[in-house]
Design a protein around this motif. Structure first.
Motif, PDB file in Angstrom:
ATOM      1  N   ASP A 178      55.745 -41.748   3.228  1.00 41.76           N
ATOM      2  CA  ASP A 178      54.978 -42.147   1.823  1.00 41.76           C
ATOM      3  C   ASP A 178      54.883 -43.554   1.784  1.00 41.76           C
ATOM      4  OD1 ASP A 178      55.631 -39.547   1.259  1.00 41.76           O
ATOM      5  OD2 ASP A 178      57.407 -39.940   0.380  1.00 41.76           O
ATOM      6  N   ASP A 179      55.557 -44.702   2.457  1.00 39.95           N
ATOM      7  CA  ASP A 179      55.231 -46.143   2.142  1.00 39.95           C
ATOM      8  C   ASP A 179      53.976 -46.327   2.895  1.00 39.95           C
ATOM      9  OD1 ASP A 179      56.435 -45.826   4.566  1.00 39.95           O
ATOM     10  OD2 ASP A 179      57.526 -47.427   4.471  1.00 39.95           O
ATOM     11  N   VAL A 180      53.281 -45.699   3.669  1.00 40.21           N
ATOM     12  CA  VAL A 180      52.177 -46.112   4.237  1.00 40.21           C
ATOM     13  C   VAL A 180      50.845 -45.439   3.722  1.00 40.21           C
ATOM     14  CG1 VAL A 180      50.900 -46.266   6.471  1.00 40.21           C
ATOM     15  CG2 VAL A 180      53.215 -46.249   6.535  1.00 40.21           C
ATOM     16  N   VAL A 181      49.887 -46.312   2.996  1.00 38.46           N
ATOM     17  CA  VAL A 181      48.776 -45.884   2.328  1.00 38.46           C
ATOM     18  C   VAL A 181      47.581 -45.359   3.371  1.00 38.46           C
ATOM     19  CG1 VAL A 181      46.961 -46.337   1.041  1.00 38.46           C
ATOM     20  CG2 VAL A 181      49.082 -47.235   0.459  1.00 38.46           C
ATOM     21  N   GLY A 182      47.196 -44.197   3.272  1.00 35.57           N
ATOM     22  CA  GLY A 182      46.315 -43.487   4.241  1.00 35.57           C
ATOM     23  C   GLY A 182      45.213 -42.905   3.424  1.00 35.57           C
ATOM     24  N   GLY A 183      44.527 -42.108   4.093  1.00 34.82           N
ATOM     25  CA  GLY A 183      43.341 -41.286   3.639  1.00 34.82           C
ATOM     26  C   GLY A 183      41.913 -42.048   3.864  1.00 34.82           C
ATOM     27  N   ALA A 184      40.973 -41.221   3.002  1.00 31.88           N
ATOM     28  CA  ALA A 184      39.628 -41.683   3.265  1.00 31.88           C
ATOM     29  C   ALA A 184      39.133 -43.121   2.718  1.00 31.88           C
ATOM     30  CB  ALA A 184      38.734 -40.809   2.768  1.00 31.88           C
ATOM     31  N   ASP A 185      40.040 -43.414   1.489  1.00 36.02           N
ATOM     32  CA  ASP A 185      39.688 -44.631   0.882  1.00 36.02           C
ATOM     33  C   ASP A 185      40.249 -45.613   1.837  1.00 36.02           C
ATOM     34  OD1 ASP A 185      38.518 -43.130  -1.229  1.00 36.02           O
ATOM     35  OD2 ASP A 185      40.488 -43.389  -2.523  1.00 36.02           O
ATOM     36  N   GLU A 186      41.434 -45.501   2.203  1.00 35.15           N
ATOM     37  CA  GLU A 186      42.071 -46.982   3.189  1.00 35.15           C
ATOM     38  C   GLU A 186      40.949 -47.042   4.349  1.00 35.15           C
ATOM     39  OE1 GLU A 186      44.633 -49.751   4.421  1.00 35.15           O
ATOM     40  OE2 GLU A 186      43.924 -48.753   2.377  1.00 35.15           O
ATOM     41  N   VAL A 187      40.706 -45.945   4.847  1.00 36.26           N
ATOM     42  CA  VAL A 187      39.732 -46.131   6.101  1.00 36.26           C
ATOM     43  C   VAL A 187      38.496 -46.888   5.746  1.00 36.26           C
ATOM     44  CG1 VAL A 187      38.539 -44.958   7.886  1.00 36.26           C
ATOM     45  CG2 VAL A 187      40.780 -44.387   7.280  1.00 36.26           C
ATOM     46  N   ALA A 188      37.728 -46.371   4.449  1.00 33.06           N
ATOM     47  CA  ALA A 188      36.443 -46.830   3.929  1.00 33.06           C
ATOM     48  C   ALA A 188      36.828 -48.255   3.630  1.00 33.06           C
ATOM     49  CB  ALA A 188      36.026 -46.116   2.871  1.00 33.06           C
ATOM     50  N   GLY A 189      37.726 -48.735   3.195  1.00 35.27           N
ATOM     51  CA  GLY A 189      38.326 -50.096   3.019  1.00 35.27           C
ATOM     52  C   GLY A 189      38.312 -50.977   3.906  1.00 35.27           C
ATOM     53  N   GLN A 382      30.564 -54.228  12.808  1.00 35.00           N
ATOM     54  CA  GLN A 382      29.483 -53.571  11.672  1.00 35.00           C
ATOM     55  C   GLN A 382      29.488 -51.920  12.089  1.00 35.00           C
ATOM     56  OE1 GLN A 382      26.572 -56.480   9.876  1.00 35.00           O
ATOM     57  NE2 GLN A 382      27.134 -57.198  11.847  1.00 35.00           N
ATOM     58  N   ALA A 383      30.015 -51.494  12.947  1.00 37.17           N
ATOM     59  CA  ALA A 383      29.635 -50.101  13.378  1.00 37.17           C
ATOM     60  C   ALA A 383      29.960 -48.870  12.480  1.00 37.17           C
ATOM     61  CB  ALA A 383      30.404 -49.852  14.849  1.00 37.17           C
ATOM     62  N   GLY A 384      31.310 -49.216  11.645  1.00 42.27           N
ATOM     63  CA  GLY A 384      31.844 -48.555  10.838  1.00 42.27           C
ATOM     64  C   GLY A 384      32.177 -47.317  11.170  1.00 42.27           C
ATOM     65  N   GLY A 385      32.146 -45.995  10.136  1.00 41.99           N
ATOM     66  CA  GLY A 385      32.801 -44.836  10.863  1.00 41.99           C
ATOM     67  C   GLY A 385      33.909 -44.648   9.705  1.00 41.99           C
ATOM     68  N   ASP A 386      34.287 -43.262   9.423  1.00 39.34           N
ATOM     69  CA  ASP A 386      35.294 -42.844   8.901  1.00 39.34           C
ATOM     70  C   ASP A 386      36.486 -42.113   9.403  1.00 39.34           C
ATOM     71  OD1 ASP A 386      33.942 -40.641   9.575  1.00 39.34           O
ATOM     72  OD2 ASP A 386      33.457 -39.663   7.652  1.00 39.34           O
ATOM     73  N   ASP A 387      36.259 -42.188  11.031  1.00 40.98           N
ATOM     74  CA  ASP A 387      37.378 -41.760  11.820  1.00 40.98           C
ATOM     75  C   ASP A 387      38.345 -42.910  12.223  1.00 40.98           C
ATOM     76  OD1 ASP A 387      38.973 -40.814  13.951  1.00 40.98           O
ATOM     77  OD2 ASP A 387      37.466 -39.682  14.713  1.00 40.98           O
ATOM     78  N   PRO A 388      39.644 -42.883  11.616  1.00 43.35           N
ATOM     79  CA  PRO A 388      40.448 -44.089  12.030  1.00 43.35           C
ATOM     80  C   PRO A 388      40.606 -44.292  13.621  1.00 43.35           C
ATOM     81  CG  PRO A 388      41.591 -42.254  11.187  1.00 43.35           C
ATOM     82  CD  PRO A 388      40.317 -42.054  10.994  1.00 43.35           C
ATOM     83  N   LEU A 389      40.389 -43.332  14.462  1.00 47.63           N
ATOM     84  CA  LEU A 389      40.586 -43.534  15.836  1.00 47.63           C
ATOM     85  C   LEU A 389      39.282 -44.118  16.364  1.00 47.63           C
ATOM     86  CD1 LEU A 389      41.745 -40.081  17.165  1.00 47.63           C
ATOM     87  CD2 LEU A 389      42.994 -42.461  17.232  1.00 47.63           C
TER      88      LEU A 389
END
Length: 426
Positions: A178-189, A382-389
Motif C-alpha cells: 500500500d505504501d508504494v504508489v503505482g499505476g498508469a499515472d505514476e508510470v506516465a509521470g 525520450q523513448a517513453g512507453g507505458d510499460d514499467p519494465l
C-alpha cells in the motif's frame, strides 16, 4: 605488483629547476635510497642526493606525499633538482637502478590517477587538451573540463536517472504494497520526467564540439583563376605563404596557413582556380579545390559570379585595381593590398561568422564522443512507453550511456590513444 615509475614533470632540461616525480608502491623507498631520510609529509627539505655507490648527485628539495591523497592516488615523491641535463640524467640513472623502478610511459602518471579514482575520463581529456592549448579559447574550454565541469553535470544527470530508476524498481518489486504508489499515472509521470531530462541533455549536446577549438576552423579561399586568392591568403596570414603570379594556374594544390586571431585558431586554405582544363595536374587541383569548398567551415568566395554556397562570404578582391574600386551589389566586403584596414574588416566578418560555429563560453566543453553519448542517453530517456519494465530498461540504457562519458566502460585502446598524447611527466 605495480611498478614504481619516475619522470621529469617540469620543462625539458636545461632549466633552473627540474622536478622529478616518483610514483608507486616503492616511491618512499626510492626517495629514501637517494636522499637518506625523507622530510616530514608534505614538507620541503633540502637533502643531498646520492647514487647506490654513495656518490653525490645533487642538493635538492625533497617532498613526500603519501597516497592515496596524491595526484596519482599512490605514494609520490618529488625531487626538485638543479635543471642541468647531466644532473637530471644522473638522478634518473640512480632511480632506474633501484629494484622495481622504471621510467614512466607518456601519460602514465595521469593514467594511474584515472585508475585510482583521482580523476575521471573527462578530466583526463580536458588535461590533455589543456597541455596542448595554444589559444585563449582552447585554454578556457580545456580548463573547464580538467576541473570537472563535465563530470559534475553528468553526475547530476545520473543522480536524476537513478532516482527515476529507483521509483520504477519500487513499483515492480512492491506493487502489492500500500505504501508504494503505482499505476498508469505514476508510470506516465516517470516517463514525462525522463523525457524532460532527455530534452535538457539533448540541448546541452546540440552545439559545436570542442574539437573545433583545438583543430581550428577551416577557412577556404576559392574562386576562378587570377581572382587574387593567393594574395588574400598572404594578406590574411601576414606572411608569404603562397606564390603570387599573374600566370593562371600558379596554385595547383591546396596551401595551408595556420593563424590565430582573437583567441581563435584558423586554418586558411588557398585553392586552385576553378576552371575547365585539359591539364591533368591542374584538373586534380580543381577537384581538390571543390572538395575543400564542400568541407569548409567558412568559404571566402572571390569570384564575380554568385558563390556556390549560400553561407559563403562574398569577397570583392583586387579593389585597388582600376575599375574595381566600388563595392558591387551583393558583395560582403572589399579587400585591397594597400589598405590593411580592409583586411581587418574581412577578419571582423570572419570572426562574426566563426562565433556561430564555435562552442559558447558558457556551454559544456563537450567532445564529439561526449555529444554522441549524450544524444544516445537523450534518445533512451525520450523513448517513453507505458510499460514499467520497458521504461526501466530505457533508464538503464540511459545510465549506461551517461556513465561512459566519465569512463565507466572505457576500452584499453581508447585509453592508449588518449594518454599517448601526454608527455612523460604527466
Amino acid at each position: 605488483m605495480t611498478d614504481t615509475i619516475f619522470a621529469v614533470s617540469s620543462g625539458r632540461p636545461p632549466a633552473a629547476i627540474a622536478v622529478i616525480r616518483v610514483s608507486g608502491p616503492g616511491a618512499m623507498a626510492a626517495g629514501t635510497a637517494l636522499a637518506g631520510t625523507l622530510p616530514p609529509v608534505r614538507a620541503a627539505r633540502v637533502r643531498v642526493l646520492r647514487d647506490g655507490a654513495g656518490a653525490v648527485l645533487d642538493r635538492a628539495l625533497v617532498i613526500a606525499f603519501p597516497g592515496p591523497a596524491t595526484a596519482t592516488g599512490e605514494d609520490l615523491v618529488e625531487l626538485h633538482c638543479h635543471g642541468g641535463r647531466a644532473i637530471v640524467a644522473a638522478v634518473e640513472r640512480a632511480l632506474a637502478a633501484l629494484p622495481g623502478c622504471r621510467r614512466a610511459e607518456p601519460g602514465e602518471f595521469t593514467r594511474r590517477a584515472l585508475a585510482n579514482g583521482r580523476i575521471d575520463l573527462t578530466e583526463a581529456e580536458g588535461l590533455a587538451d589543456l597541455l596542448e592549448a595554444e589559444t585563449e579559447a582552447q585554454r578556457v574550454a580545456a580548463l573547464g573540463a580538467a576541473e570537472g565541469r563535465i563530470s559534475r553535470q553528468v553526475a547530476a544527470w545520473l543522480d536524476t536517472v537513478a532516482i527515476l530508476s529507483a521509483r520504477i524498481e519500487a513499483m515492480l518489486d512492491h506493487d502489492d504494497e500500500d505504501d508504494v504508489v503505482g499505476g498508469a499515472d505514476e508510470v506516465a509521470g516517470i516517463a514525462g520526467e525522463a523525457a524532460a531530462l532527455g530534452r535538457a541533455i539533448a540541448m546541452a549536446a546540440d552545439g559545436p564540439p570542442i574539437e573545433r577549438l583545438r583543430d581550428g576552423l577551416r577557412v577556404v579561399i576559392a574562386g576562378p583563376p587570377n581572382a587574387g586568392k593567393s594574395t588574400l591568403l598572404n594578406l590574411m596570414s601576414e606572411r608569404d605563404a603562397a606564390i603570387v603570379s599573374p600566370i593562371a594556374g600558379t596554385t595547383r594544390d591546396r596551401i595551408e596557413a595556420s593563424v590565430t586571431r582573437g583567441g581563435v585558431a584558423y586554418i586558411l586554405l588557398d585553392t586552385a582556380g576553378l576552371t575547365e582544363t585539359e591539364d591533368r595536374i591542374e584538373a586534380i587541383g580543381v577537384e581538390r579545390a571543390a572538395a575543400a569548398m564542400a568541407a569548409a567551415d567558412l568559404l571566402l568566395w572571390l569570384g564575380d559570379e554568385a558563390p556556390p554556397r549560400a553561407d559563403a562570404i562574398w569577397v570583392h578582391a583586387r579593389a585597388d585595381l582600376p575599375g574595381r574600386e566600388a563595392l558591387p551589389a551583393g558583395r560582403d566586403v572589399a579587400v585591397r593590398q594597400d589598405q590593411p584596414a580592409a583586411i581587418g574588416a574581412l577578419w571582423n566578418l570572419v570572426g562574426e561568422r566563426a562565433s556561430n560555429l564555435l562552442p559558447r563560453v558558457d556551454a559544456l566543453p563537450l567532445r564529439v564522443r561526449h555529444r554522441a553519448l549524450c544524444s544516445d542517453a537523450a534518445r533512451w530517456l525520450q523513448a517513453g512507453g507505458d510499460d514499467p519494465l520497458l521504461l526501466g530498461e530505457h533508464l538503464r540504457q540511459a545510465r549506461r550511456a551517461l556513465a561512459a562519458i566519465t569512463g565507466a566502460d572505457t576500452t584499453e585502446v581508447m585509453l592508449d590513444a588518449l594518454f599517448g598524447r601526454f608527455c612523460l611527466g604527466k
